[in-house]
Design an enzyme around this catalytic site. Structure first.
Site, PDB file in Angstrom:
ATOM      1  N   HIS A  81      12.286  -6.787   0.163  1.00 48.30           N
ATOM      2  CA  HIS A  81      12.814  -5.479   0.550  1.00 48.30           C
ATOM      3  C   HIS A  81      12.004  -4.917   1.708  1.00 48.30           C
ATOM      4  O   HIS A  81      10.775  -4.840   1.641  1.00 48.30           O
ATOM      5  CB  HIS A  81      12.747  -4.513  -0.642  1.00 48.30           C
ATOM      6  CG  HIS A  81      13.177  -3.122  -0.309  1.00 48.30           C
ATOM      7  ND1 HIS A  81      12.493  -2.007  -0.725  1.00 48.30           N
ATOM      8  CD2 HIS A  81      14.241  -2.656   0.413  1.00 48.30           C
ATOM      9  CE1 HIS A  81      13.108  -0.918  -0.285  1.00 48.30           C
ATOM     10  NE2 HIS A  81      14.169  -1.290   0.410  1.00 48.30           N
ATOM     11  N   SER A  82      12.671  -4.556   2.797  1.00 46.34           N
ATOM     12  CA  SER A  82      12.050  -3.894   3.939  1.00 46.34           C
ATOM     13  C   SER A  82      10.900  -4.757   4.493  1.00 46.34           C
ATOM     14  O   SER A  82      11.121  -5.901   4.872  1.00 46.34           O
ATOM     15  CB  SER A  82      11.594  -2.494   3.525  1.00 46.34           C
ATOM     16  OG  SER A  82      11.327  -1.695   4.643  1.00 46.34           O
TER      17      SER A  82
END
Length: 248
Positions: A81-82
């Site tokens: 994520h990210s």
């Protein structure tokens, strides 16, 4: 859609965060018959007492590699994520035999030799300036998405930790080139000003070997839209090897 067999998701979380921020996802994963392993990188969350200026992207890659080793994990669905997309890409390069597929959630997708700052040019100087205004190596957290409920906002802001700047400056080195396992990209379509992840949405729509999904959520759906995120993750693991250029 129900997955054909249980999956082990191994999380590479985002910047300023930790495994703790995926708290809402654990019961959803368990209900679906899956396992979520959500470690926290060195220097963040419950490991914030280990923070220091030498921590970089390589430190965080090694954190996750050690989880795979010491937990004896195999057939892993690696979920980045990210900022965790930087970490996951490095992990996949070094533990290919343990990973069955990769999922990037509104995440950076680096190529060999790229740093996060290379992929986020507009953020480079502001973040460097923020670090320089303090002790020179800590970058304060970006604000959570504006649609974050107040209770969740308070919960997040009480726990998010400054990031060592070297995590964003380190150039990723890949020994084996692009990851060879199936890859999916989930693009969160509630786009903030200066959206940095649109470049990866466009790439994964048009590059062979990817499945592309869009989610009506802002950048942290693990907090703001956990049920919707779980549905997409289930679809992905239920059909891990589709044709390329699939947009859903």
């Amino acid at each position: 859609m129900t997955a054909r067999s249980p999956a082990t998701f191994l999380l590479c979380h985002g910047a300023w965060s930790g495994g703790w921020s995926w708290k809402k996802m654990h019961p959803l994963m368990a209900k679906a018959g899956h396992r979520l392993v959500a470690p926290t990188y060195t220097g963040l969350g419950e490991r914030s007492h280990l923070a220091g200026p030498a921590i970089d992207l390589e430190t965080h890659i090694q954190d996750i590699l050690n989880v795979i080793r010491f937990e004896d994990l195999g057939d892993v669905v690696l979920l980045g994520h990210s900022y965790g997309g930087m970490v996951a890409t490095g992990v996949a390069d070094r533990a290919r035999d343990r990973i069955t597929q990769m999922i990037y959630l509104d995440a950076f997708v680096p190529r060999d030799g790229q740093s996060l700052f290379d992929l986020n040019e507009p953020g480079r100087e502001p973040m460097r300036g923020a670090a320089a205004s303090g002790d020179g190596w800590r970058i304060p957290p970006n604000p959570p998405p504006p649609d974050t409920p107040q209770a969740d906002l308070e919960w997040l802001n009480a726990r998010r930790i400054d990031m060592p700047i070297k995590c964003f400056e380190t150039r990723l080195r890949l020994a084996h080139g692009e990851p060879a396992m199936p890859r999916s990209y989930i693009y969160c379509t509630r786009i903030p000003p200066g959206d940095v992840f649109g470049q990866f949405a466009r790439r994964t729509k048009n590059e062979a070997g990817w499945r592309h999904f869009e989610l009506d959520a802002s950048h942290a759906p693990n907090v703001t839209a956990p049920e919707a995120l779980m549905k997409v993750l289930e679809r992905i693991v239920a059909q891990p090897s589709p044709s390329s250029h699939l947009v859903q």
